[in-house]
Enzyme design. Structure first.
Site, PDB file in Angstrom:
ATOM      1  N   ASP A 125      14.356   7.400  -2.601  1.00  0.00           N
ATOM      2  CA  ASP A 125      12.943   7.192  -2.211  1.00  0.00           C
ATOM      3  C   ASP A 125      12.476   6.279  -3.413  1.00  0.00           C
ATOM      4  O   ASP A 125      11.241   6.568  -3.791  1.00  0.00           O
ATOM      5  CB  ASP A 125      12.470   8.489  -1.958  1.00  0.00           C
ATOM      6  CG  ASP A 125      10.919   8.048  -1.308  1.00  0.00           C
ATOM      7  OD1 ASP A 125      10.781   6.831  -0.719  1.00  0.00           O
ATOM      8  OD2 ASP A 125       9.995   8.752  -1.372  1.00  0.00           O
ATOM      9  N   HIS A 168       6.715  17.220  -4.562  1.00  0.00           N
ATOM     10  CA  HIS A 168       8.274  17.802  -4.471  1.00  0.00           C
ATOM     11  C   HIS A 168       9.339  17.417  -5.274  1.00  0.00           C
ATOM     12  O   HIS A 168       8.804  16.529  -6.412  1.00  0.00           O
ATOM     13  CB  HIS A 168       8.769  17.254  -3.037  1.00  0.00           C
ATOM     14  CG  HIS A 168       8.237  15.479  -3.179  1.00  0.00           C
ATOM     15  ND1 HIS A 168       7.457  14.956  -2.320  1.00  0.00           N
ATOM     16  CD2 HIS A 168       8.723  14.642  -3.787  1.00  0.00           C
ATOM     17  CE1 HIS A 168       7.154  13.909  -2.448  1.00  0.00           C
ATOM     18  NE2 HIS A 168       8.105  13.435  -3.245  1.00  0.00           N
ATOM     19  N   GLN A 236      13.775  15.872  -0.391  1.00  0.00           N
ATOM     20  CA  GLN A 236      12.444  15.850  -1.471  1.00  0.00           C
ATOM     21  C   GLN A 236      11.891  17.189  -1.045  1.00  0.00           C
ATOM     22  O   GLN A 236      11.186  17.040  -0.060  1.00  0.00           O
ATOM     23  CB  GLN A 236      11.477  14.759  -1.164  1.00  0.00           C
ATOM     24  CG  GLN A 236      12.045  13.404  -1.944  1.00  0.00           C
ATOM     25  CD  GLN A 236      11.428  12.218  -1.356  1.00  0.00           C
ATOM     26  OE1 GLN A 236      10.961  12.011  -0.097  1.00  0.00           O
ATOM     27  NE2 GLN A 236      10.945  11.628  -2.274  1.00  0.00           N
ATOM     28  N   ARG A 266       0.591   9.003 -13.004  1.00  0.00           N
ATOM     29  CA  ARG A 266       0.297   8.556 -11.793  1.00  0.00           C
ATOM     30  C   ARG A 266       0.868   9.871 -11.106  1.00  0.00           C
ATOM     31  O   ARG A 266       1.990  10.055 -10.983  1.00  0.00           O
ATOM     32  CB  ARG A 266       0.715   7.509 -11.473  1.00  0.00           C
ATOM     33  CG  ARG A 266       0.747   6.995  -9.741  1.00  0.00           C
ATOM     34  CD  ARG A 266       1.672   5.921  -9.547  1.00  0.00           C
ATOM     35  NE  ARG A 266       1.349   5.613  -8.074  1.00  0.00           N
ATOM     36  CZ  ARG A 266       2.093   6.381  -7.067  1.00  0.00           C
ATOM     37  NH1 ARG A 266       2.700   7.402  -7.406  1.00  0.00           N
ATOM     38  NH2 ARG A 266       2.040   5.745  -5.720  1.00  0.00           N
ATOM     39  N   ASP A 268       2.034  11.618  -8.126  1.00  0.00           N
ATOM     40  CA  ASP A 268       2.365  11.303  -6.804  1.00  0.00           C
ATOM     41  C   ASP A 268       1.963  12.333  -5.929  1.00  0.00           C
ATOM     42  O   ASP A 268       2.503  13.349  -5.703  1.00  0.00           O
ATOM     43  CB  ASP A 268       3.903  10.945  -6.779  1.00  0.00           C
ATOM     44  CG  ASP A 268       4.386  10.171  -5.662  1.00  0.00           C
ATOM     45  OD1 ASP A 268       4.046   9.060  -5.371  1.00  0.00           O
ATOM     46  OD2 ASP A 268       4.953  10.978  -4.996  1.00  0.00           O
ATOM     47  N   GLU A 310      -2.523   9.768  -6.588  1.00  0.00           N
ATOM     48  CA  GLU A 310      -2.382   8.894  -5.549  1.00  0.00           C
ATOM     49  C   GLU A 310      -2.476   9.750  -4.351  1.00  0.00           C
ATOM     50  O   GLU A 310      -1.484  10.533  -4.008  1.00  0.00           O
ATOM     51  CB  GLU A 310      -0.734   8.487  -5.700  1.00  0.00           C
ATOM     52  CG  GLU A 310      -0.339   7.601  -4.732  1.00  0.00           C
ATOM     53  CD  GLU A 310       0.518   7.873  -3.542  1.00  0.00           C
ATOM     54  OE1 GLU A 310       1.138   7.231  -2.709  1.00  0.00           O
ATOM     55  OE2 GLU A 310       1.089   9.043  -3.639  1.00  0.00           O
ATOM     56  N   HIS A 380       4.116  -0.870  -3.912  1.00  0.00           N
ATOM     57  CA  HIS A 380       5.397  -0.981  -3.674  1.00  0.00           C
ATOM     58  C   HIS A 380       5.601  -0.244  -2.305  1.00  0.00           C
ATOM     59  O   HIS A 380       6.603  -0.115  -1.528  1.00  0.00           O
ATOM     60  CB  HIS A 380       6.136  -0.069  -4.553  1.00  0.00           C
ATOM     61  CG  HIS A 380       5.711   1.460  -4.724  1.00  0.00           C
ATOM     62  ND1 HIS A 380       4.168   1.762  -5.075  1.00  0.00           N
ATOM     63  CD2 HIS A 380       6.173   2.430  -4.260  1.00  0.00           C
ATOM     64  CE1 HIS A 380       4.194   2.972  -4.787  1.00  0.00           C
ATOM     65  NE2 HIS A 380       5.340   3.595  -4.374  1.00  0.00           N
ATOM     66  N   ASP A 381       4.489   0.345  -1.695  1.00  0.00           N
ATOM     67  CA  ASP A 381       4.612   0.931  -0.386  1.00  0.00           C
ATOM     68  C   ASP A 381       3.944  -0.070   0.647  1.00  0.00           C
ATOM     69  O   ASP A 381       3.570  -0.938   0.661  1.00  0.00           O
ATOM     70  CB  ASP A 381       3.603   2.226  -0.375  1.00  0.00           C
ATOM     71  CG  ASP A 381       4.169   3.406  -1.103  1.00  0.00           C
ATOM     72  OD1 ASP A 381       5.420   3.407  -1.001  1.00  0.00           O
ATOM     73  OD2 ASP A 381       3.634   4.175  -1.715  1.00  0.00           O
ATOM     74  N   ARG A 505      10.379  -1.084   3.180  1.00  0.00           N
ATOM     75  CA  ARG A 505       9.476  -1.312   1.954  1.00  0.00           C
ATOM     76  C   ARG A 505      10.194  -2.236   0.719  1.00  0.00           C
ATOM     77  O   ARG A 505       9.478  -2.784  -0.112  1.00  0.00           O
ATOM     78  CB  ARG A 505       8.809  -0.340   1.277  1.00  0.00           C
ATOM     79  CG  ARG A 505       7.867   0.787   2.232  1.00  0.00           C
ATOM     80  CD  ARG A 505       7.487   2.103   1.511  1.00  0.00           C
ATOM     81  NE  ARG A 505       8.680   2.906   1.565  1.00  0.00           N
ATOM     82  CZ  ARG A 505       8.649   4.266   0.887  1.00  0.00           C
ATOM     83  NH1 ARG A 505       7.373   4.633   0.434  1.00  0.00           N
ATOM     84  NH2 ARG A 505       9.582   4.811   0.983  1.00  0.00           N
TER      85      ARG A 505
END
Ligand code: GLC
Length: 628
Positions: A125, A168, A236, A266, A268, A310, A380-381, A505
């Site tokens: 991922d 995760h 995950q 960051r 996540d 995030e 990036h998403d 992506r």
């Protein structure tokens, strides 16, 4: 007289603990206070914090002090960030060192290295499936390389941001492996069920994050007989934050990374950290308690560090991540301004800024305490069209229809669209479709180049510059996503990579084009024009202290459909941001602008007086003006 470092260290730790204790213990009492092992947990947490502080290198302790003295360092107008994949930008960590001049020249003071901790092998991922939080991805180098880069950045006055996935771990993480072997203590690190009954009950109110390639939120593992909570991909595994051991482990990791030289963590996928039956299991109140407590831990042991949370969610749900409400001033220092991003794209497609004005003006406070936005246009998403039915309805149109229009427009299928993008996941329940694509391709450059359309190329360049001028002045840290400063186009090669083909992506995660950078001297190329303008925007931002993120941002209606505006209310006077979201020439009355508090009619961005004709300020296609 000789100093007694040990005694002084103790005293500093005690002071920092005292400062943040009221932020920490009430949260932990509420989360874990009912447990029989609570007192032992508190002792272990204190030991962990003490050890984190004891391990803190001298130069970082000095940085702690510096930032205590200048707590607004990240809100100042000289801050600007750049986000990149290490391999795609430079190859490996050592090679990043060779690219720091480039970033400094662009005006960057903050770099976000996309996931760099050791991921699981194969599809990870994009690195968000981590098997070891204390090791660097061997493909990028070693922890020593990482620390060398952190030190080099620090020497240049640049902050370093890295991802820490809180929701995760990879199923290959040591904790997960022990859990899969049947170790009950480690099974309690995750959310595991013996039968599908509870998972089925939870599933009734959960949404799917990756409905196409990872449907459902649970995975059954017959070999060890458990159903495991897997919100994202099968590999995950969601952590069980109701277990205080997880809290302790993560604090220890946070301090470890901070002491390697990380400035910004960051955090996540934080919205998913707490589960409650009958809910979406997103942004539950406990999530904010955990995040406030984690923030307090950083402030106690590694005070220089900031938290970027995030959570890509609707406005009302997002603001608490910046502390709005019960956690005011005590939660995230930074969070993504997802709505600003979505509204930028929406206004570009419709050439209409009314929804943008309404949403940004209605739902967001004009300032935040100890916090600011990470402003961005691309990351990036994918882009999810987070426009609520209520907001669309307030403007008299349908939410589902507008969202469908936006995804069709940006995947390029809508007649007359300038964009080229790719669909990313479709939610069969809601019909919502998300979109991938680079800034340049979504803004029209790819199509215009293919068509040899010179006006189209020009318009696409202007749209990109409009976006960068918007995020540089709105209030917050503008984050430039790698390659957007040179207008990189979609990269279709991901379709040939077995680990990436299922995930569009990757279309907007191209390799950095250093040949294009070498040719930036060719001032006519679209990339060179975007680069020069982006660099100029960041330089002018630096020279305009009134853009400090601590000064209020007030959205104002212009009465002109195509023009978005806000006031930045600095003590030295108002800066009026004006943005023309159309390819037409528009005007706003000078008298209106004066009523907004500007007097000199100087554009701080171009450094020229604004163009004015017969009492009207003239705004060329995609004009951006910082009027003072
Ligand atoms: C965050 C990341 C995204 C990733 C997800 C799961 O949303 O930005 O890229 O897929 O978390 O870790």
């Amino acid at each position: 007289m000789a100093r007694k470092p040990a005694a002084a260290d103790e005293a500093i730790f005690a002071l920092r603990l005292q400062r943040s204790a009221p932020d920490l213990w009430p949260m932990l009492d509420a989360l874990y206070g009912h447990r029989p092992d609570y007192a032992a947990f508190c002792d272990r947490l204190l030991d962990t914090l003490r050890k984190g502080w004891a391990d803190r290198p001298d130069d970082l302790r000095l940085l702690d002090l510096k930032r205590d003295l200048e707590p607004d360092w990240f809100q100042r107008s000289d801050m600007a960030g750049y986000v990149f994949y290490i391999d795609r930008f430079a190859g490996d960590l050592r090679s990043v060192l060779d690219r720091l001049d480039y970033l400094e020249d662009l005006g960057i003071r903050y770099v976000h290295l996309m996931p760099c901790l050791k991921p699981r092998p194969g599809d990870s991922d994009g690195g968000y499936s981590v098997m070891d939080y204390r090791a660097i991805n061997p493909a990028f180098g070693t922890m020593a390389d990482f620390e060398a880069l952190a030190a080099a950045l620090r020497a240049r006055g640049m902050a370093l941001c890295v991802d820490l996935v809180l929701n995760h771990t990879a199923k290959e993480h040591a904790w997960a492996k022990k859990a899969a072997k049947g170790d009950a203590a480690y099974q309690d690190y995750y959310l595991m069920f013996d039968t599908p009954d509870l998972p089925d009950q939870y599933e009734r109110t959960l949404v799917e994050v990756f409905p196409d390639n990872a449907p459902g939120n649970f995975t059954h593992y017959p070999d060890f007989g458990k159903w495991v909570w897997t919100t994202f991909n099968e590999h995950q595994w969601d952590l069980n934050w109701a277990n205080p051991q997880v809290f302790l482990e993560i604090v220890d990791i946070m301090l470890f990374l901070a002491n390697r030289g990380v400035d910004v963590l960051r955090l996540d996928a934080v919205a998913f950290m707490w589960k409650r039956m009958g809910t979406r299991c997103q942004s539950e109140p406990e999530v904010h308690m955990i995040l406030q407590a984690l923030r307090a831990c950083s402030r106690i042991a590694t005070a220089a560090v900031l938290h970027l949370e995030e959570a890509i969610v609707a406005p009302a749900e997002m603001l608490p991540y910046l502390g709005k409400g019960a956690h005011d001033g005590r939660e995230g220092n930074l969070a993504y301004h997802n709505s600003l991003m979505v509204q930028f794209w929406s206004a570009l497609a419709t050439r209409d800024t009314r929804l943008m004005t309404y949403v940004l003006g209605t739902h967001f406070p004009d300032r935040l305490t100890n916090a600011t936005y990470a402003t961005y246009i691309r990351c990036h998403d994918d882009i999810g069209w987070a426009v609520t039915d209520e907001d669309a309805g307030a403007l008299g149109f349908s939410g589902p229809a507008h969202r469908a229009f936006l995804s069709d427009f940006y995947d390029g299928t809508y007649p007359g669209s300038f964009a080229r993008g790719a669909l990313f996941q479709m939610n069969p329940v809601t019909g919502d479709k998300r979109v991938s694509g680079t800034f340049a391709s979504l803004a029209g450059l790819e199509r215009a180049l293919a068509d040899g359309d010179r006006t189209g190329i020009d318009m696409a360049v202007q749209r990109i510059v409009l976006g960068h001028a918007l995020i540089a002045s709105f209030g917050g840290i503008p984050l430039i996503y790698m390659g957007d400063e040179i207008a990189l186009l979609n990269d279709y090669s991901y379709r040939n990579s077995p680990d990436h083909a299922h995930d569009s992506r990757w279309i907007h995660r191209p390799r950095m084009d250093w040949d294009a950078v070498a040719n930036l001297g060719d001032a006519r190329s679209p990339g060179a024009r975007v680069f020069a303008e982006t660099k100029r925007i960041l330089a002018r931002r630096r020279e305009t202290p009134g853009l400090h993120a601590g000064h209020p941002t007030r959205i104002v209606a212009t009465g002109v459909t195509g023009v978005f505006a806000f006031q930045r209310v600095a003590p030295t006077g108002v800066i009026l941001g004006l943005f023309n979201f159309t390819e037409g020439w528009l005007q706003v009355p000078e008298s209106w602008a004066r009523a907004q508090g500007v007097s000199r009619m100087m554009d701080a961005l171009s450094e020229y007086p604004v163009q004015s004709h017969a009492g009207q300020i003239v705004l060329p296609p995609y004009a951006r003006v910082w009027l003072t």
